[in-house]
Design a protein around this motif. Sequence first.
Motif, short mmCIF file in Angstrom:
data_model
loop_
_atom_site.label_atom_id
_atom_site.label_comp_id
_atom_site.label_asym_id
_atom_site.label_seq_id
_atom_site.Cartn_x
_atom_site.Cartn_y
_atom_site.Cartn_z
N ARG A 186 6.45 -10.76 2.62
CA ARG A 186 6.55 -9.42 2.06
C ARG A 186 5.66 -9.28 0.82
O ARG A 186 4.99 -8.25 0.63
N ILE A 187 5.63 -10.29 -0.01
CA ILE A 187 4.77 -10.27 -1.20
C ILE A 187 3.30 -10.23 -0.79
O ILE A 187 2.49 -9.48 -1.36
N TYR A 188 2.96 -11.02 0.23
CA TYR A 188 1.56 -11.08 0.66
C TYR A 188 1.10 -9.75 1.24
O TYR A 188 0.00 -9.28 0.93
N LEU A 189 1.93 -9.12 2.06
CA LEU A 189 1.54 -7.84 2.67
C LEU A 189 1.48 -6.73 1.63
O LEU A 189 0.69 -5.78 1.77
N ASP A 190 2.30 -6.82 0.61
CA ASP A 190 2.23 -5.81 -0.46
C ASP A 190 0.91 -5.90 -1.19
O ASP A 190 0.36 -4.89 -1.65
N GLU A 191 0.35 -7.11 -1.28
CA GLU A 191 -0.93 -7.29 -1.96
C GLU A 191 -2.12 -7.05 -1.03
O GLU A 191 -3.18 -6.62 -1.47
N ARG A 192 -1.94 -7.33 0.24
CA ARG A 192 -3.03 -7.18 1.22
C ARG A 192 -2.72 -5.99 2.13
O ARG A 192 -2.26 -6.14 3.25
N ARG A 193 -2.99 -4.79 1.65
CA ARG A 193 -2.72 -3.59 2.44
C ARG A 193 -3.64 -3.49 3.65
O ARG A 193 -3.28 -2.84 4.65
N ASP A 194 -4.80 -4.11 3.60
CA ASP A 194 -5.68 -4.09 4.77
C ASP A 194 -5.07 -4.88 5.93
O ASP A 194 -5.14 -4.47 7.10
N VAL A 195 -4.44 -6.01 5.61
CA VAL A 195 -3.73 -6.79 6.64
C VAL A 195 -2.52 -6.01 7.14
O VAL A 195 -2.22 -6.00 8.34
N LEU A 196 -1.84 -5.32 6.23
CA LEU A 196 -0.67 -4.52 6.61
C LEU A 196 -1.06 -3.41 7.59
O LEU A 196 -0.33 -3.15 8.56
N ASP A 197 -2.19 -2.76 7.37
CA ASP A 197 -2.63 -1.70 8.28
C ASP A 197 -2.83 -2.23 9.69
O ASP A 197 -2.40 -1.61 10.67
N ASP A 198 -3.50 -3.39 9.81
CA ASP A 198 -3.72 -3.96 11.14
C ASP A 198 -2.42 -4.46 11.75
O ASP A 198 -2.26 -4.42 12.98
N LEU A 199 -1.51 -4.93 10.93
CA LEU A 199 -0.23 -5.42 11.44
C LEU A 199 0.60 -4.29 12.03
O LEU A 199 1.26 -4.46 13.06
N VAL A 200 0.55 -3.12 11.42
CA VAL A 200 1.30 -1.97 11.92
C VAL A 200 0.77 -1.53 13.28
O VAL A 200 1.54 -1.19 14.19
N THR A 201 -0.53 -1.58 13.46
CA THR A 201 -1.12 -1.13 14.73
C THR A 201 -0.80 -2.06 15.89
O THR A 201 -0.99 -1.67 17.06
N LEU A 202 -0.31 -3.27 15.61
CA LEU A 202 0.04 -4.19 16.68
C LEU A 202 1.38 -3.85 17.32
O LEU A 202 1.71 -4.36 18.39
N HIS A 203 2.16 -2.99 16.69
CA HIS A 203 3.46 -2.60 17.22
C HIS A 203 3.29 -1.50 18.27
O HIS A 203 2.48 -0.58 18.10
N ASN A 204 4.08 -1.62 19.33
CA ASN A 204 4.08 -0.60 20.38
C ASN A 204 5.49 -0.02 20.48
O ASN A 204 6.42 -0.69 20.93
#
Length: 319
Positions: A186-204
């Motif tokens: 959670r700390i890492y994704l809060d700092e890396r919003r670019d990774v968070l954006d790609d992670l969200v798109t992996l959900h169906n």
Amino acid sequence: MGQGLWRIARNQQLQQQGYSGQGYLTRERGRRIPANNVSNTSHRKQAQGGIDIYHLLKTRKSKEQEGFINLEMLPPELSFTILSYLNATDLCLASCVWQDLANDELLWQGLCKSTWGHCSIYNKNPPLGFSFRKLYMQLDEGSLTFNANPDEGVNYFMSKGILDDSPKEIAKFIFCTRTLNWKKLRIYLDERRDVLDDLVTLHNFRNQFLPNALREFFRHIHAPEERGEYLETLITKFSHRFCACNPDLMRELGLSPDAVYVLCYSLILLSIDLTSPHVKNKMSKREFIRNTRRAAQNISEDFVGHLYDNIYLIGHVAA
């Protein structure tokens, strides 16, 4: 069985102590019984009470002689199937006995991909001297490093060529891995919003009911413990992704990403209200419908009622 063993030992003791030179055993009443009769009596007692012991010891002896089945004597397909049920520690121990079988690359490849579903190195030509067993050790070491310091963990994976320096590749790795500490993640994704954006798109979320989709989302991307900018960002990204996965449903219900955002916030607040032991007066279904439709006027009353029932029966959406 214990009584039978005791009787056998006792008979042997009496025989050693009570036999005379003429082959007779002296009893308390002065009766003299021939030694061969005593032997026959003892044999009958053993036959009656010790028959199970005899077979038990015989079976045990045969098993000790046979030992554990040798996997090298089995067909390779069957041996690999047996070893595939072992974890990494047990497989290492098995390699001490069956070195060629337990060190097989297919077994270690299966262990790697079952724990870390995606790595950039899976899709590359393996370098010279590549070994999935060695890769497993590196992945395990990198996961432990990530759980202590996320940035160092990701850098370790990149230095070993396991991951490419790409937000999309890092997001796939996180999405397919269950060994990472969720608090550090959670700390890492809060700092890396670019990774968070790609992670969200992996959900169906196609054809999923809104509360169930929200639960799945928060199982991969854990919600913060307190309200704030990061929680609002997560709900916003989820709302847009949910609408993108269900365009027909959104048109049918007349929902927009902003309306889904309001519904998600309402579901989180309702979850806290219904599951928290500190809240004495729980929100009723009528109150939830009234409050939600006041914030999002185009939502039908039946749909909001189904949302309430889901939380009431299943539980928190962000637990």
